[in-house]
Design an enzyme around this catalytic site. Structure first.
Site, mmCIF file in Angstrom:
data_model
loop_
_atom_site.group_PDB
_atom_site.id
_atom_site.type_symbol
_atom_site.label_atom_id
_atom_site.label_comp_id
_atom_site.label_asym_id
_atom_site.label_seq_id
_atom_site.Cartn_x
_atom_site.Cartn_y
_atom_site.Cartn_z
ATOM 1 C CG HIS A 264 12.442 -3.153 38.143
ATOM 2 N ND1 HIS A 264 11.593 -2.233 38.699
ATOM 3 C CD2 HIS A 264 13.472 -3.286 39.023
ATOM 4 C CE1 HIS A 264 12.084 -1.811 39.868
ATOM 5 N NE2 HIS A 264 13.228 -2.443 40.063
ATOM 6 C CG HIS B 272 13.648 0.464 36.552
ATOM 7 N ND1 HIS B 272 13.802 1.830 36.449
ATOM 8 C CD2 HIS B 272 12.601 0.153 35.764
ATOM 9 C CE1 HIS B 272 12.877 2.321 35.642
ATOM 10 N NE2 HIS B 272 12.139 1.325 35.198
ATOM 11 C CG ASP C 128 6.356 7.387 32.457
ATOM 12 O OD1 ASP C 128 6.053 8.309 31.684
ATOM 13 O OD2 ASP C 128 6.011 6.212 32.271
ATOM 14 C CB ILE D 58 3.233 1.627 34.669
ATOM 15 C CG1 ILE D 58 1.952 1.288 33.892
ATOM 16 C CG2 ILE D 58 3.323 0.787 35.943
ATOM 17 C CD1 ILE D 58 0.657 1.487 34.687
ATOM 18 C CG HIS E 120 7.699 -0.368 37.895
ATOM 19 N ND1 HIS E 120 8.857 -0.287 38.642
ATOM 20 C CD2 HIS E 120 7.694 0.741 37.131
ATOM 21 C CE1 HIS E 120 9.517 0.805 38.332
ATOM 22 N NE2 HIS E 120 8.822 1.455 37.418
ATOM 23 C CD GLU F 103 23.782 24.557 43.180
ATOM 24 O OE1 GLU F 103 24.005 25.694 43.631
ATOM 25 O OE2 GLU F 103 22.641 24.162 42.818
ATOM 26 C CG PHE G 132 25.112 25.592 47.531
ATOM 27 C CD1 PHE G 132 23.957 25.623 48.302
ATOM 28 C CD2 PHE G 132 25.733 26.788 47.226
ATOM 29 C CE1 PHE G 132 23.443 26.815 48.768
ATOM 30 C CE2 PHE G 132 25.225 27.992 47.693
ATOM 31 C CZ PHE G 132 24.073 28.010 48.465
ATOM 32 C CG HIS H 65 32.297 30.858 50.088
ATOM 33 N ND1 HIS H 65 33.071 30.818 48.943
ATOM 34 C CD2 HIS H 65 31.833 32.137 50.193
ATOM 35 C CE1 HIS H 65 33.086 32.025 48.378
ATOM 36 N NE2 HIS H 65 32.357 32.844 49.120
ATOM 37 N NE ARG I 166 33.378 36.080 51.496
ATOM 38 C CZ ARG I 166 32.740 37.006 52.189
ATOM 39 N NH1 ARG I 166 32.406 36.794 53.443
ATOM 40 N NH2 ARG I 166 32.424 38.157 51.638
#
Length: 670
Positions: free
Chosen positions: A31, A71, A160, A192, A266, A415, A441, A465, A524
């Site tokens: 890049h 990058h 960005d 970009i 890019h 998380e 999760f 859990h 749990r």
């Protein structure tokens, strides 16, 4: 597009641009546009503001730099080379090649001066919040009047793409809430992305968004105005109550006549002819590659050399601190070398079978609180689930904007950023961070878990859990495929303890394991505490798998399990014995530890001659076939669960003593 090099600073900036274009072109991959546009920002940081010492990249009070826009790593590699880090021009020339220090995205451990591995967009941004929290916590613990040992800043350059990622929003929100004024981020606003102009997907007012998060925001309209950028950084350094975002409008591939402000610069080399045009634009010889003017190298090397004096002053301060606060100094020296206090493990509790049943999450909380006074560096929290995961340090305050000494962290329902923040904390010597949520999760946290594994850093993740045993919350909360997904990741340790004592040993292993993340998976529901006077000691957890209860004679079948299912197969062993079937019970809390054992030990637990084996785990069966052999069987989850009480679910899906006995007998009758 012609730019006249009127002074050494401009010549240095243009050298970075040309060097970056050359490296990407030679690699035929990379890049080039980002470092060409962001070179003035890099110059301002390395030449005017950041405190660092190339001769000692681990100096504790150095400023941290994170290239969240990983990058664009030729920007970072260029300044590391120019300022005198352990990086040669040959390293630059081998950009993106096999076994090179200069990987396609910055990698911690490959190259001095890389404070963290970045690449997946948004990770570096969130890591910086962890670095900032750790600095505040070290300062609260060790700084004294006239002894500002830790006052460093955390700088980052983000893109960005970083700001589009959801993890950035999570991290920015908590950073603003915590008023982390030691964060200074420069936003390379070049409009970009790979697909083209960001207007096709991204037209929000970033400045207002970050102001709403509680950040101090400044905007620079000309990315080549180094005076304006430098003043903005100075303003940010003086703003101690809010994190800072400096929005800098740049032109991607600045200096390239045909590729400037285009997506073509890019993710692809500019092309040989375009690189020559870039060099002509900046007054360089188009036929010379990887050329650094002597005066530019001398200029940056002299700046880098100033870091030796900065560190020397800090060393003198620490020596005086050591005289006045010898105990604190000794504590920090121990922590920064990853040493643990002598006999620290004596604080780990032992649980008696007479205590009855206990959920392993509850046992974990007891162990955690027993260790907290002995390990001041142990700190962490949960993603809004501390009461459910039992991860609150009960005798300590919470970390907040008002109290930086707190050791409990409230990450909120975030998380993904929790994982990335923990990684930033773990990169700070003197911090042992942990974070908790439900096992299901972990799905939100896979990118930072993977990054921790790549970096081989110690983050401790507490996932409770752990199965259909969580019950009524149903399929959305009942993990099935998560255990094997985590086990499949290289350089990670997954421990699912069978009871309270194995849980205590899991924490011991997690504290001692410094070369990668450790995941402790907990129930749990209440489960029996296994009698260590009757069965093998839980300290065998360090071997990964061990004979918990052997048969009276030669075993006919081996029963293997993890977690809550271990007590189930112990009951099945007794029932089988009543029918004169001899079963060996193996607790297998950690596959990774078992794989590190020598062949003789593995054979002693799972002899090749005994192929009648039955594994029981309330999760996906994938992976178990390696251990049960081609004549074995697995009782596991091949569907999602249901919403019902845990007892009903275990019966419904076959996790009963009768089913284990039946399946074991079926193996013997084959």
């Amino acid at each position: 597009m012609t730019v006249t090099t009127t002074d050494i600073e401009q010549l240095g900036i243009n050298t970075v641009r040309v060097l970056s274009a050359d490296a990407v072109q030679k690699a035929n991959s990379g890049h080039p546009g980002m470092p060409m546009g962001a070179a003035p920002m890099g110059h301002v940081l390395w030449a005017h503001h950041m405190h660092y010492n190339p001769k000692n990249p681990e100096w504790p009070n150095r400023d941290r730099f994170l290239l969240s826009a990983g990058h664009g790593c030729m920007l970072q590699y260029s300044y590391l080379y120019l300022t005198g880090y352990n990086l040669t021009m040959d390293d630059i020339k081998s950009f993106r090649q096999l076994h090179s220090k200069t990987a396609g995205h910055p990698e911690y451990g490959l190259l001095d001066g890389i404070d963290i591995t970045t690449g997946p967009l948004g990770q570096g941004f969130a890591n910086g919040v962890g670095f900032a929290i750790a600095q505040k916590q070290l300062a609260a613990r060790y700084n004294k009047p006239d002894f500002e040992l830790f006052d460093y800043k955390i700088y980052a350059i983000c893109s960005d793409g970083d700001l589009m990622e959801g993890v950035t929003s999570e991290a920015a929100s908590i950073a603003g809430h915590l008023k982390l004024g030691n964060l200074i981020y420069l936003y390379d606003d070049n409009n970009i992305s790979i697909e083209g102009n960001t207007a096709m997907t991204f037209d929000e007012d970033v400045a207002k968004r970050f102001e709403a998060y509680g950040w101090h925001v400044q905007s620079i309209e000309d990315g080549n105005d180094i005076q304006a950028i430098s003043q903005a950084v100075e303003n940010a350094k003086n703003e101690t109550e809010r994190p800072s975002l400096i929005k800098v409008r740049t032109q991607i591939a600045y200096g390239s006549p045909n590729k400037v402000n285009t997506a073509g610069s890019h993710g692809s080399p500019l092309g040989e002819e375009e690189v020559k045009l870039v060099k002509q634009n900046f007054g360089f010889d188009p036929e010379k590659s990887f050329y650094v003017p002597d005066e530019v190298l001398d200029y940056y090397r002299s700046i880098g050399a100033k870091g030796e004096d900065l560190e020397k002053s800090w060393d003198e301060l620490f020596a005086a601190y050591k005289e006045k606060y010898p105990d604190l100094a000794a504590q920090y020296e121990q922590e920064r070398t990853l040493k643990l206090p002598e006999n620290w493990q004596d604080a780990i509790p032992t649980f008696s079978a007479e205590e009855g049943k206990m959920a392993t999450r509850k046992a974990s909380g007891k162990v955690l609180n027993a260790l907290a006074p002995i390990l001041p560096s142990l700190t962490g929290g949960a993603a809004d689930l501390a009461p459910s995961t039992d991860t609150m340090l009960k005798d300590y305050p919470s970390f907040s904007a008002e109290d930086r000494s707190g050791r409990n962290f409230h990450f909120g329902v975030r998380e993904h950023s929790m994982g990335a923040i923990l990684n930033g904390m773990a990169m700070t010597k003197g911090i042992i961070p942990y974070g908790a949520t439900f096992l299901i999760f972990s799905e939100y946290m896979r990118p930072p878990i993977r990054m921790a594994a790549i970096m081989k850093i110690r983050t401790i993740l507490v996932y409770t859990h752990d199965s259909i045993g969580l019950g009524e919350d149903g399929t959305t909360h009942q993990p099935v495929e998560q255990l094997i997904a985590l086990r499949a990741m290289p350089n990670i340790v997954v421990i699912r303890p069978a009871d309270a004592n194995e849980t205590a040993q899991a924490w011991k292993a997690a504290i001692e394991h410094t070369t990668g993340p450790v995941i402790i998976v907990l129930t749990r529901q209440d489960i029996p505490i296994l009698d260590q006077n009757k069965y093998a000691k839980a300290e065998n957890l360090s071997k990964g798998a061990y004979i918990l209860s052997d048969s009276e004679g030669e075993p006919d079948v081996i029963l293997l399990a993890t977690g809550s299912e271990v007590s189930l197969i112990l009951e099945a062993q007794q029932k089988l014995a009543e029918e004169s079937i001899q079963a060996r019970v193996v607790s297998m809390p950690c596959w990774e530890f078992f794989e590190k054992q020598d062949e003789a030990y593995k054979e002693s637990v799972l002899p090749k001659s005994l192929k009648k084996r039955l594994a029981v785990e309330a999760a996906s069966p994938v992976g178990w076939h390696k251990y049960v052999s081609d004549e074995g069987d697995v009782i596991a989850m091949t569907t999602f669960g249901e919403s019902a009480p845990a007892k009903d679910l275990f019966k419904e899906f076959g996790f009963t003593v009768d089913n284990v006995v039946s399946r074991a007998k079926a193996l013997l009758n084959k």
